[in-house]
Design an enzyme around this catalytic site. Structure first.
Site, PDB file in Angstrom:
ATOM      1  N   LYS A 167       2.779 -36.471  33.524  1.00 15.27           N
ATOM      2  CA  LYS A 167       1.634 -37.002  34.253  1.00 15.27           C
ATOM      3  C   LYS A 167       1.803 -36.730  35.750  1.00 15.27           C
ATOM      4  O   LYS A 167       2.783 -37.142  36.369  1.00 15.27           O
ATOM      5  CB  LYS A 167       1.489 -38.501  34.010  1.00 15.27           C
ATOM      6  CG  LYS A 167       1.006 -38.847  32.614  1.00 15.27           C
ATOM      7  CD  LYS A 167      -0.409 -38.357  32.355  1.00 15.27           C
ATOM      8  CE  LYS A 167      -0.916 -38.797  30.993  1.00 15.27           C
ATOM      9  NZ  LYS A 167      -2.265 -38.268  30.714  1.00 15.27           N
ATOM     10  N   LYS A 183     -10.710 -36.217  21.982  1.00 18.71           N
ATOM     11  CA  LYS A 183     -10.372 -37.611  21.722  1.00 18.71           C
ATOM     12  C   LYS A 183     -11.507 -38.248  20.917  1.00 18.71           C
ATOM     13  O   LYS A 183     -12.672 -38.222  21.343  1.00 18.71           O
ATOM     14  CB  LYS A 183     -10.128 -38.363  23.019  1.00 18.71           C
ATOM     15  CG  LYS A 183      -8.800 -37.995  23.691  1.00 18.71           C
ATOM     16  CD  LYS A 183      -8.535 -38.883  24.893  1.00 18.71           C
ATOM     17  CE  LYS A 183      -7.080 -38.750  25.366  1.00 18.71           C
ATOM     18  NZ  LYS A 183      -6.771 -37.437  25.901  1.00 18.71           N
TER      19      LYS A 183
END
Length: 368
Positions: free
Chosen positions: A165, A265
């Site tokens: 990240k 997603k």
């Protein structure tokens, strides 16, 4: 296969590894999951799950999901649960948007159809290709040395693909990637995910400074136009996640030559049905495909893993084992994990056995 009852539960799912941090200082302590059970007139129940990552990741939040499901559920009673696409159109007619709420209902319909027919989700959605899917583990934003230590921990647990990240200060993000790259074996696949937090200037600085490192760049900028501008100067694979929220934007990205791969997603796009549509478009254009979700436990993991298993093996990027991210479970399921891969549970539908007693009393229930 008439829908006779729809029941809704809530489950709080704390993260096993503590606070999860992503770009911009945003964080979450766990998933606030909503579980939907859809029961047929013959007494068979299918289950679905939706768990937005807080209220900051997508235009979604847990209480909104429950409110939307409460509006949709009564309109589905008496309908044929096997008519999944018809019911998706009905939901879109009744409630515009809110795909994250519709996702749990759609997932439960696939599970119910599979249980009734005796077929697994992978079989229903195209047929399993192989037996397992690659896994990655996400490294939440911390100091570089802390991220390197966590990377070593995940490698020791068997993961071979890591998502770093980034998306904060560029210099700190460069140090994060350097530290992780140095801490893991050279064959570890790295993705750098900014969650759309950089502008074009920050992205170009990062690309220049890390040119000697091997990684895939994921969702550097928020807007379509910014990512398209970066594409022209990006000399490595570019994957988009948050941008890909429907078929229209995927078709545009393909026409513009923007993406090498996509992340789908379930909650973002509205469930298994719409995720399958995006998946099939991506297959037709030979794009690499990740299928996952915004959160959940065994129910949700089984759904996206089953859909990914029916994706051609050569185009599968990876997915996540969210049920291992949290300290509680919501179903019995035989997930087998070895050598950085996960085998989804067998059996009809999602292949999970849900014990609703762990949820306590339902939030609400609708019945004929």
């Amino acid at each position: 296969m008439t829908i006779s009852r729809i029941t809704v539960y809530r489950q709080w799912q704390p993260f096993r590894d503590g606070t999860y941090r992503c770009s911009g200082g945003r964080s979450a302590e766990g998933f606030d999951s909503t579980i939907v059970g859809i029961t047929s007139a013959k007494g068979v129940t299918g289950y679905g799950e939706t768990a937005p990552l807080g209220s900051f990741y997508d235009p979604a939040f847990a209480e909104g999901a429950r409110a939307a499901i409460g509006q949709l559920a009564p309109t589905l009673l008496g309908a044929d649960a096997a008519a999944i696409e018809t019911l998706n159109r009905r939901m879109d007619l009744i409630l515009k948007g809110h795909g994250y709420a519709k996702s749990a209902i759609d997932m439960a319909l696939w599970d119910l159809t599979g249980k009734t027919s005796g077929l697994s989700l992978a079989t229903l959605s195209g047929g399993g290709d192989g037996h397992s899917v690659p896994l990655y583990r996400s490294l939440a934003q911390e100091a570089p040395e802390a991220m390197a230590a966590r990377a070593r921990k995940y490698i020791a647990e068997g993961y071979r693909r890591l998502q770093v990240k980034v998306g904060l200060d560029v210099d700190e993000d460069i140090a994060r990637l350097d530290a992780v790259r140095a801490a893991v074996p050279s064959d570890t696949v790295l993705f750098c995910d900014a969650n759309g937090s950089w502008g074009t200037m920050e992205t170009r600085r990062f690309l220049t400074a890390t040119r000697n490192l091997d990684y895939v760049l994921e969702q550097p900028c928020e807007s379509y136009e910014e990512n398209l501008a970066i594409r022209r100067s990006c000399d490595r694979a570019l994957v988009l996640d948050e941008t890909i929220d429907g078929a229209d934007v995927l078709l545009r990205a393909i026409a513009d030559g923007l993406v090498d791969g996509i992340t789908i997603k379930l909650a973002r796009v509205g469930g298994v049905t719409k995720a399958k549509l995006l998946r099939d478009i991506a297959i037709a254009r030979n794009l690499r495909i990740t299928i996952e979700d915004t959160g959940g436990a065994q129910i949700d993991t089984a759904a996206y893993a089953g859909l990914l298993l029916s994706t051609p093996e050569g185009l599968r990027q990876h997915t996540v084992d969210f049920h291992n991210w949290v300290t509680v479970s919501n179903a019995r399921a035989d997930f087998r994990i070895a050598n950085g891969h996960m085998t989804p549970p067998g059996g009809p539908g999602l292949g999970v056995e849900v014990d609703t007693t762990v949820f306590g009393r339902p939030l609400f229930e609708y019945a004929l």
